[in-house]
Design a protein around this motif. Structure first.
Motif, mmCIF file in Angstrom:
data_model
loop_
_atom_site.group_PDB
_atom_site.id
_atom_site.type_symbol
_atom_site.label_atom_id
_atom_site.label_comp_id
_atom_site.label_asym_id
_atom_site.label_seq_id
_atom_site.Cartn_x
_atom_site.Cartn_y
_atom_site.Cartn_z
ATOM 1 N N ILE A 207 1.436 -4.148 7.316
ATOM 2 C CA ILE A 207 0.006 -3.870 7.519
ATOM 3 C C ILE A 207 -0.378 -2.565 6.832
ATOM 4 O O ILE A 207 -1.411 -2.483 6.144
ATOM 5 N N ARG B 198 -5.660 -7.344 8.429
ATOM 6 C CA ARG B 198 -4.888 -6.739 9.519
ATOM 7 C C ARG B 198 -4.764 -7.702 10.682
ATOM 8 O O ARG B 198 -3.660 -7.889 11.244
ATOM 9 N N GLN C 175 -2.949 -2.160 3.849
ATOM 10 C CA GLN C 175 -4.113 -1.279 3.964
ATOM 11 C C GLN C 175 -4.146 -0.266 2.826
ATOM 12 O O GLN C 175 -5.220 0.006 2.270
#
Length: 477
Positions: free
Chosen positions: A197, A27, A201
């Motif tokens: 992102i 991230r 994730q």
């Protein structure tokens, strides 16, 4: 905490921490790359726009250059402003002219500003855009960033302007491009970065979940394997315990038969001989001593000795019935039911069905012991009026069912109570050690014990003595 659980946690926790660190690192790096990309796009875009604005202003300068050189002819400034007013590019691209005092001389999109001094004009943020443009013009021209109303939307927007002086006439000639399009491009880059992102994730979380599931499944498989191995060891241990118990029963029965029983038999023989001799002598002493006072205690002693001998033989037979070794399971249970029937008041029946087959000694012993324990419990605790014992030979297994119509009991409570139900646990352990099943049903209408053992096909073809043979002498007699 169990060792297996500790090992599982020690594998899950570090992996979870590692995956969490990876997710945070990814991230952070993604945001960093997105910022770098944003800065690069912004700088590239602004550089291209600055070059474009310079080119536009140079083009405007060249379009009015002949007029600027001809300063002797009147009306050249008006003619030049007319030319500049017609020069447009794009939707909001235009040129504007101010004098060096801040008076607006020409503005094709906002003609209401012409003739007004805008030197002290403030934007919504308190800055003076015209003063900044004039300052750049005095320095020979340059790029100025400021806020101005956009003609197409009538909204104040950020603008990139470029101005140059027209020295012979004391003008400030300039143009500009609104930067709301680059703001949209930068927002699109930021949104794409956030989307990347989130997708990263999600993938990392999916990998983490799959990894945890795989570790859990591996731990479960290991646990199942360990449980199977432990169960196998427990069954083997139970078999050894049962085998040891049976060996000890045989030894005790043998000791009773060969030791105490023989002593009691010989003692009885000697006492009976003594009684016979005493009776013969008392025949010649009639009238001197009443025979009853001498013979009666001796007879009572012989009777007690006979009872003791019978009891010892009964115990020996219960420890290891010779009938089980000699004739098999069915006859042994039948004799057992006959003995119990003589000792109790309920109606006891024994039935057998199917084709009898020879069973391994361990299986026949286990079923016989279950019969003993169940009938003993029925005699002592059930209060039943009827008891049925069924021995059924099936093709692949043999089953034993003992059912009574007594008051029953709470099976779950007995199984969980470690102080009672030892006999039931012993029966269950016997069956589990041999790979069989034991089911107990009980309610207020009675109790049923059902035991089942698998039989191999080859057992049907072997002689009974191959299973019933015992190298040690059989107690009994």
């Amino acid at each position: 905490m169990q060792l297996r659980l500790k090992i599982f946690l020690l594998s899950i926790v570090p992996m979870s921490l590692a995956l969490g660190s990876v997710i945070l690192t990814v991230r952070h790096q993604t945001l960093k790359l997105a910022r770098q990309e944003r800065d690069l796009v912004e700088s590239t875009y602004l550089a291209s726009r600055e070059a474009e604005l310079r080119a536009y202003v140079k083009l405007a300068q060249s379009s009015i250059a002949p007029l600027v050189k001809d300063v002797s002819t009147p009306g050249r400034q008006a003619e030049a402003m007319a030319i500049l007013a017609r020069l447009e590019y794009g939707k909001d691209g235009y040129f504007f002219v101010y004098d060096m005092d801040g008076n607006n001389l020409m503005h094709p999109r906002q003609p209401e500003l012409v003739g007004k001094n805008l030197r002290n004009l403030k934007d919504p943020f308190g800055d003076s855009p015209i003063q900044n443009l004039l300052a750049a013009t005095r320095n020979g021209g340059g790029i100025v960033r400021y806020y101005w109303e956009k003609p197409s939307s009538h909204q104040v927007a950020f603008k990139l302007g470029y101005v140059e002086p027209v020295l012979p006439w004391g003008w400030m000639l300039g143009t500009g491009l609104y930067l709301d399009d680059i703001e949209q491009a930068l927002k699109s880059i930021d949104a794409q970065a956030q989307l990347n992102i989130r997708e990263t994730q999600v993938r990392m979380y999916a990998i983490a979940i799959v990894s945890i599931i795989l570790i859990g499944l591996a731990g479960l498989a290991l646990n199942i394997s360990d449980n199977k191995e432990s169960s196998a060891k427990l069954r083997h241990l139970a078999q050894r315990v049962v085998h040891s118990q049976e060996e000890e029963r045989v030894r005790v029965a043998r000791e009773l038969h060969d030791g105490i029983v023989q002593v009691l038999v010989s003692s009885k023989f000697f006492l009976e001989t003594a009684q016979l001799q005493l009776e013969n002598r008392l025949e010649g002493l009639k009238g001197q001593l009443p025979p009853v006072q001498i013979i009666s205690p001796l007879k009572r002693g012989l009777e007690r000795l006979s009872e003791a001998l019978i009891e010892v033989r009964r115990i020996s037979h219960a420890l290891r019935p010779a009938l089980l070794d000699d004739f098999g399971l069915g006859p042994a249970i039948e004799v057992l039911t006959n003995e119990v029937r003589e000792q109790c008041s309920f109606n006891l029946r024994f039935a057998t069905s199917g084709e009898p087959c020879a069973l391994p000694l361990s299986q026949s012993t286990a079923l016989f012991r279950i019969s003993q324990e169940t009938l003993t419990n029925a005699k002592l605790h059930s209060g039943a009026a009827n008891v049925l014992v069924e021995l059924i030979y099936h093709r692949r297994h043999v089953s034993l069912s003992i059912k009574d119509d007594g008051k029953g009991f709470d099976v779950r409570q007995i199984q969980t109570d470690h102080k009672s139900g030892i006999g039931l646990r012993n029966m269950r352990e016997r069956m589990e050690g041999l790979g069989g099943t034991l089911k107990i049903y009980s309610d207020g209408k009675g109790t049923q014990v059902h035991a089942s053992l698998k039989t191999s096909p080859e057992h049907l073809h072997l002689k009974k003595q191959d299973y019933a043979r015992d190298d040690s002498p059989h107690p009994g007699g």
